[in-house]
Design a protein around this motif. Structure first.
Motif, short mmCIF file in Angstrom:
data_model
loop_
_atom_site.label_atom_id
_atom_site.label_comp_id
_atom_site.label_asym_id
_atom_site.label_seq_id
_atom_site.Cartn_x
_atom_site.Cartn_y
_atom_site.Cartn_z
N CYS A 63 0.83 -1.22 0.00
CA CYS A 63 0.00 0.00 0.00
C CYS A 63 0.87 1.26 0.00
N THR A 64 2.07 1.17 0.56
CA THR A 64 2.92 2.36 0.65
C THR A 64 3.57 2.72 -0.69
N VAL A 65 3.60 1.78 -1.62
CA VAL A 65 4.23 2.08 -2.91
C VAL A 65 3.24 2.14 -4.07
N TYR B 99 -0.24 6.43 2.28
CA TYR B 99 0.17 5.48 3.31
C TYR B 99 1.61 5.75 3.71
N LYS B 100 1.85 5.74 5.02
CA LYS B 100 3.19 5.97 5.53
C LYS B 100 3.45 5.03 6.70
N VAL B 101 4.63 4.45 6.71
CA VAL B 101 5.01 3.59 7.84
C VAL B 101 5.71 4.48 8.86
N CYS C 66 -5.38 0.41 -2.93
CA CYS C 66 -4.91 -0.09 -1.63
C CYS C 66 -5.75 -1.29 -1.18
N ARG C 67 -7.02 -1.22 -1.37
CA ARG C 67 -7.92 -2.31 -0.97
C ARG C 67 -7.61 -3.58 -1.76
#
Length: 118
Positions: free
Chosen positions: A63-65, A72-74, A93-94
């Motif tokens: 999801c972050t890429v 989205y961020k970790v 993302c889903r």
């Protein structure tokens, strides 16, 4: 002094709209995003991470890429945060989450993304 006589090649020719505007320009990601208007429903986010524990176990975090607007961020503690107010409702993302850990629905009526120029 005699007046200068203009020939047919000296007369301005009418131009088409394409000539007036110049060559087409390709828009970048930010230029395309500037064509959108996003009305945020602060009380009811349309995106949610179902279980942060599942995200902690996810190594690839696709999801972050794959999110085109980088929502989205970790975080430093390993938790994934969604900045859903910029979501363009593509649903990537889903679909890409290998654990089906993202709850996604269309925003309530009157909220969400619209095109600035119709």
């Amino acid at each position: 002094m005699a007046a200068e006589v203009k020939g047919p090649s000296d007369i301005a020719k009418p131009t088409g709209l394409a000539n007036f505007l110049g060559p087409p320009k390709l828009l970048g990601r930010d230029d395309k995003l500037a064509t959108l208007v996003i009305k945020v429903d602060e009380g009811s986010p349309h995106l949610k991470i179902i279980d942060q524990g599942v995200c902690l176990k996810c190594i690839e975090k696709p999801c972050t890429v794959t999110c085109p607007v980088e929502n989205y961020k970790v975080e430093d503690n390993g938790h994934t945060t969604i900045y859903w107010s910029n979501c363009i409702e593509c649903g990537t993302c889903r679909i890409i989450c290998p654990f089906h850990n993202i709850s996604w629905r269309y925003p309530s009526g009157g909220f969400g993304m619209t095109y600035r120029y119709g």
